[in-house]
Design a protein around this motif. Structure first.
Motif, PDB file in Angstrom:
ATOM      1  N   LEU A 296      36.232  44.933  44.581  1.00 51.48           N
ATOM      2  CA  LEU A 296      35.064  45.245  43.757  1.00 51.48           C
ATOM      3  C   LEU A 296      33.800  45.375  44.595  1.00 51.48           C
ATOM      4  O   LEU A 296      32.950  46.235  44.323  1.00 51.48           O
ATOM      5  N   ARG A 297      33.656  44.538  45.616  1.00 52.80           N
ATOM      6  CA  ARG A 297      32.498  44.637  46.495  1.00 52.80           C
ATOM      7  C   ARG A 297      32.487  45.993  47.204  1.00 52.80           C
ATOM      8  O   ARG A 297      31.448  46.643  47.301  1.00 52.80           O
TER       9      ARG A 297
ATOM     10  N   ASP B  87      37.820  40.355  44.590  1.00 52.17           N
ATOM     11  CA  ASP B  87      36.418  40.266  44.965  1.00 52.17           C
ATOM     12  C   ASP B  87      36.100  41.269  46.069  1.00 52.17           C
ATOM     13  O   ASP B  87      35.089  41.987  46.007  1.00 52.17           O
TER      14      ASP B  87
ATOM     15  N   PRO C 254      30.940  48.998  38.070  1.00 48.95           N
ATOM     16  CA  PRO C 254      31.596  48.128  39.060  1.00 48.95           C
ATOM     17  C   PRO C 254      30.802  46.852  39.348  1.00 48.95           C
ATOM     18  O   PRO C 254      31.390  45.783  39.567  1.00 48.95           O
TER      19      PRO C 254
ATOM     20  N   TRP D  53      32.171  43.081  38.900  1.00 48.42           N
ATOM     21  CA  TRP D  53      32.084  42.113  39.992  1.00 48.42           C
ATOM     22  C   TRP D  53      31.380  40.844  39.516  1.00 48.42           C
ATOM     23  O   TRP D  53      31.788  39.730  39.818  1.00 48.42           O
ATOM     24  N   TRP D  54      30.318  41.000  38.712  1.00 44.46           N
ATOM     25  CA  TRP D  54      29.589  39.859  38.167  1.00 44.46           C
ATOM     26  C   TRP D  54      30.471  39.086  37.186  1.00 44.46           C
ATOM     27  O   TRP D  54      30.455  37.862  37.138  1.00 44.46           O
TER      28      TRP D  54
ATOM     29  N   VAL E 210      31.493  48.757  44.695  1.00 43.52           N
ATOM     30  CA  VAL E 210      30.051  48.737  44.418  1.00 43.52           C
ATOM     31  C   VAL E 210      29.282  49.334  45.588  1.00 43.52           C
ATOM     32  O   VAL E 210      28.388  50.173  45.395  1.00 43.52           O
TER      33      VAL E 210
ATOM     34  N   LEU F 240      33.686  38.910  37.323  1.00 42.76           N
ATOM     35  CA  LEU F 240      34.677  38.193  38.125  1.00 42.76           C
ATOM     36  C   LEU F 240      34.131  36.844  38.562  1.00 42.76           C
ATOM     37  O   LEU F 240      34.867  35.863  38.631  1.00 42.76           O
ATOM     38  N   HIS F 241      32.851  36.789  38.809  1.00 42.43           N
ATOM     39  CA  HIS F 241      32.212  35.527  39.201  1.00 42.43           C
ATOM     40  C   HIS F 241      31.720  34.742  37.982  1.00 42.43           C
ATOM     41  O   HIS F 241      30.881  33.858  38.122  1.00 42.43           O
TER      42      HIS F 241
END
Length: 99
Positions: A20-21, A17, A55, A59-60, A24, A62-63
């Motif tokens: 990836l943050r 997380d 990216p 990230w989305w 982005v 991943l959630h």
């Protein structure tokens, strides 16, 4: 299965997380600050897609494609509650049909 195991299974990996943050935010900064990062190349295509869009989608994902909590509530509040439109059957007089 305990509640804590289920809750911890729903949480994304903290290290991934964070990575990836950062990717982005770095891509967003590049696109905003470097004009060349807004270009398109033959090999990659449109660079903002690869620097920010992909990216952000990772990230989305991943959630688990969750939407913000308030998003659905506001959308449901805007929905109209009126009945659905229906066709009105028009009766044609017999004389008009014969002509």
């Amino acid at each position: 299965m305990s509640v804590t195991r289920t809750a911890s299974r729903d949480l994304p990996d903290a290290a991934l997380d964070r990575v990836l943050r950062r990717i982005v935010l770095t891509g967003l900064a590049l696109v905003l600050l470097v004009p060349l990062a807004r270009a398109s190349t033959e090999a990659l295509g449109w660079l903002p897609l690869w620097l920010v869009g992909m990216p952000a989608m990772a990230w989305w994902a991943l959630h688990r494609f969750r939407l913000p909590a308030g998003w659905m509530g506001s959308r449901m509040a805007r929905r109209r509650r009126s009945p659905q439109a229906r066709r009105v059957r028009v009766r044609v007089p017999a004389l008009a049909r014969a002509a």
